[in-house]
Enzyme design. Sequence first.
Site, PDB file in Angstrom:
ATOM      1  N   LYS A  68      56.569  60.066 -39.808  1.00  0.00           N
ATOM      2  CA  LYS A  68      55.306  60.265 -40.530  1.00  0.00           C
ATOM      3  C   LYS A  68      54.623  61.573 -40.137  1.00  0.00           C
ATOM      4  CE  LYS A  68      52.728  56.293 -41.028  1.00  0.00           C
ATOM      5  NZ  LYS A  68      52.177  54.987 -40.559  1.00  0.00           N
TER       6      LYS A  68
ATOM      7  N   TRP B 138      58.712  54.532 -44.528  1.00  0.00           N
ATOM      8  CA  TRP B 138      59.936  53.714 -44.499  1.00  0.00           C
ATOM      9  C   TRP B 138      60.854  54.003 -45.684  1.00  0.00           C
ATOM     10  CZ3 TRP B 138      60.920  51.135 -48.842  1.00  0.00           C
ATOM     11  CH2 TRP B 138      59.831  50.947 -49.710  1.00  0.00           C
TER      12      TRP B 138
ATOM     13  N   ASP C 176      48.250  57.177 -36.289  1.00  0.00           N
ATOM     14  CA  ASP C 176      49.193  56.238 -36.908  1.00  0.00           C
ATOM     15  C   ASP C 176      50.450  56.960 -37.394  1.00  0.00           C
ATOM     16  OD1 ASP C 176      50.248  53.869 -37.849  1.00  0.00           O
ATOM     17  OD2 ASP C 176      49.192  53.944 -39.756  1.00  0.00           O
TER      18      ASP C 176
ATOM     19  N   CYS D  56      43.028  45.222 -47.205  1.00  0.00           N
ATOM     20  CA  CYS D  56      43.687  44.504 -48.316  1.00  0.00           C
ATOM     21  C   CYS D  56      43.051  44.815 -49.665  1.00  0.00           C
ATOM     22  CB  CYS D  56      43.626  42.997 -48.084  1.00  0.00           C
ATOM     23  SG  CYS D  56      44.676  42.443 -46.736  1.00  0.00           S
ATOM     24  N   HIS D  57      41.708  44.895 -49.698  1.00  0.00           N
ATOM     25  CA  HIS D  57      41.035  45.024 -50.993  1.00  0.00           C
ATOM     26  C   HIS D  57      40.705  46.469 -51.349  1.00  0.00           C
ATOM     27  CE1 HIS D  57      40.783  40.705 -51.641  1.00  0.00           C
ATOM     28  NE2 HIS D  57      40.459  40.588 -50.362  1.00  0.00           N
TER      29      HIS D  57
ATOM     30  N   THR E  25      58.878  42.819 -41.568  1.00  0.00           N
ATOM     31  CA  THR E  25      59.203  43.261 -42.927  1.00  0.00           C
ATOM     32  C   THR E  25      60.560  43.960 -42.960  1.00  0.00           C
ATOM     33  OG1 THR E  25      58.053  45.355 -42.566  1.00  0.00           O
ATOM     34  CG2 THR E  25      56.779  43.575 -43.585  1.00  0.00           C
TER      35      THR E  25
ATOM     36  N   VAL F 160      51.670  49.263 -48.379  1.00  0.00           N
ATOM     37  CA  VAL F 160      50.394  49.649 -47.763  1.00  0.00           C
ATOM     38  C   VAL F 160      49.617  50.631 -48.633  1.00  0.00           C
ATOM     39  CG1 VAL F 160      51.350  51.558 -46.409  1.00  0.00           C
ATOM     40  CG2 VAL F 160      49.313  50.382 -45.608  1.00  0.00           C
TER      41      VAL F 160
ATOM     42  N   CYS G 133      37.767  44.146 -44.638  1.00  0.00           N
ATOM     43  CA  CYS G 133      38.222  43.847 -46.000  1.00  0.00           C
ATOM     44  C   CYS G 133      39.069  44.957 -46.602  1.00  0.00           C
ATOM     45  CB  CYS G 133      37.022  43.592 -46.922  1.00  0.00           C
ATOM     46  SG  CYS G 133      35.722  42.578 -46.176  1.00  0.00           S
TER      47      CYS G 133
ATOM     48  N   GLU H 219      48.798  47.458 -35.614  1.00  0.00           N
ATOM     49  CA  GLU H 219      47.401  47.556 -36.032  1.00  0.00           C
ATOM     50  C   GLU H 219      46.664  46.262 -35.686  1.00  0.00           C
ATOM     51  OE1 GLU H 219      49.838  49.015 -37.960  1.00  0.00           O
ATOM     52  OE2 GLU H 219      49.074  50.984 -37.394  1.00  0.00           O
TER      53      GLU H 219
HETATM   54 CA    CA Z   1      51.389  51.948 -37.622  1.00  0.00          CA
END
Ligand code: CA
Length: 711
Positions: free
Chosen positions: A351, A414, A324, A633-634, A181, A564, A630, A199
């Site tokens: 982060k 980012w 993370d 994304c959802h 990305t 995200v 799931c 991930e």
């Molecule tokens: Ca990461």
Amino acid sequence: MRLGIALAVALALPLAACSSKVEVTPATEGVTDAMLVNGVEGEWLTYGGDYGEQRFSPLDQITADNVGELGLAWSVDLDTARGQEATPLVHDGVMYITTAWSKVKAYDAATGAVKWEYDPEVPRETLVRACCDAVNRGVSLYGNNVFVATLDGRLVALDQQTGKEVWSQVTVPNQEDYTITGAPRVANGLVYIGSGGAEYKARGYIAAFDHATGKEVWRFHTVPGNPADGFESDAMEKAAETWAGEWWELGGGGTVWDSITYDPKTNLVLFGTGNAEPWNPGANGRLGKEGQDDNLYTSSIVAVHADTGEYAWHFQETPEDRWDYDSNAQITITDMEIDGEMRHVALHAPKNGYFYVLDVETGKFLNAGSFAMQNWTLGIDPETGKPQINPEARYEQTGKPWIGLPGAGGAHSWQPMSYSPVTGLVYIPANLAAFPYMADEDWEASDIGFQTGIDSAAVAMPADEAVQKAALDATTGALIAWDPVKQEAAWTVPYKAPWNGGTLATAGNLVFQGDAEGNFNAYSADAGKKLWSFPAQSGVMAAPMTYSINGEQYVAVLVGWGGVWDVATGILAHKGRATENISRLLVFKLGASGKLADLPASAERVLDPPPFTGTEELALTGAGTYGRYCSVCHGDAAVAGGLNPDLRHSATLGDADTFKMIVIDGALSPPEGGGNGMVSFQKALKPEDVEGIRQYLIKRANEDLALGSTK
Ligand code: CA
């Protein structure tokens, strides 16, 4: 020496010899190294504005005094409704942008007339291995070409005049576990790019490619591979001493998914690395005994020699990262006085919530301060910068859930910050958002999907209005003007929601930033006074940039919330979002008076689930399966942020067979099924798992309906 190592060394020798012989000829026309090093007045030639990634413009036609006269010069609605993260570049009167799905577009920068468009036709099923939406952060320019890295792992050179492909090179080790990305960077004829995937099952790296041919010149891995295969370098051998178990089985992580900063003064390339894999270290035993558990070079800033990719130094910001806390945020380089001495420094706000100042040449830690609330450390060693980790934050050891601050979204991700040499301040788009971590005791790696070892079902947002309100109230954002010398905020602008846009600082005493609520704003750089705002009608994540043509200064920004935060955080994104995604490019100048079309009325969707007829036991199992496969994304707790389908509304909930046809048989697989990225999960899920997910979704929809929720 074991046979495997001997073999690997024998194989590596000709490669090493070969790589040192690759002759790269820097560009002599078009965009040259001299232009990139010195800058070109009125142009924006590289992702971070200049090699130091300061995102500061000396243009001063638009000032704190006249910014009230700023108006819309031109705008373009884009052919996608996914997150927009790119910074436009401008050279020779042409603007180059990327949009979702790694598409590239070139416009006349004064009028907005389309010059050309390029679509790399990224397979839509790539989305299943992309943690964070189909976003792209931009192109690089060098010679007569434009370089874009695609979501499915290609680096492509395009002709600046025509947008036609010059060469295309697959850069990822495989197209199953890696996505890209980030924006490539270029220096001395080499194009630098890494990848995402920490991930999934990725082994992090950064690689350099010949700008003229696409041929790979060097590759630096950020984590060691299987020792039985031999180490590529001493740096890898040393790093291996900080790992335990069979870490290489899951790749190790440490991906270089955003920041890459080339420093002409030292000829070093500095880059940030992502989390170790999986998040939960208990899941694969990647931590050794104390003192051998850093998991190098994850969540670090690493410097390598630009021409060869040889290791120079590293500074690890988050040892044994289980939260993370990727160190991938932008690395800004400048010169400033620290403790009475002029230093060539790297500024970093990753982060983990700390702001670091490091010496660029040596990586020496100079100082740090906490720019956002944090609870994962008890402090930082003032000499070494090493954090004292809060034992309670080691959730896989306590066996208890840990509400981490910052959360996995990061105190700063980012979204680019900017640094003004005039004010000496760094303008940070910050998030104040916690995340509940809990180890999944029974976790095992699977063939598809997120591989974090986290029990996301156990910590999903409950259907309880009071809890949801408290979580929403505690989840905010801020624009922080940070003094890197004093390590304290000079001023702060609070935002209602997190995940606001990147920033731009200018010599006109201005800071520009879009916000999640759909406004594009200008503040005074010295005091943080709001001076101007434009209703963009959709949330802004991307960073603005500025340029000048024919004596007129323009400010441009991409609009379109997502990424995200939208796809993964569920209720927080859904209830926190003020606008629908409208992907567009806005360009402003003084005295212009362009208008956006009125927003179309959005159709109200009402929850209308079938009655819950399953068993609590099945729905509970389904919650676990949903959480693992799931929710990324959802959305958490089955509530989608807005970009991907909200499954509580699915018309297939009442039909078990159709639901199975989609999840197992891949009925919505692109392109045949016409889907947008919903591939078959046959590799991981059995029919009874899928029925559990369906029952869980029906239960969740009915819970929200009972709470009086209409959508
Ligand atoms: Ca990461």
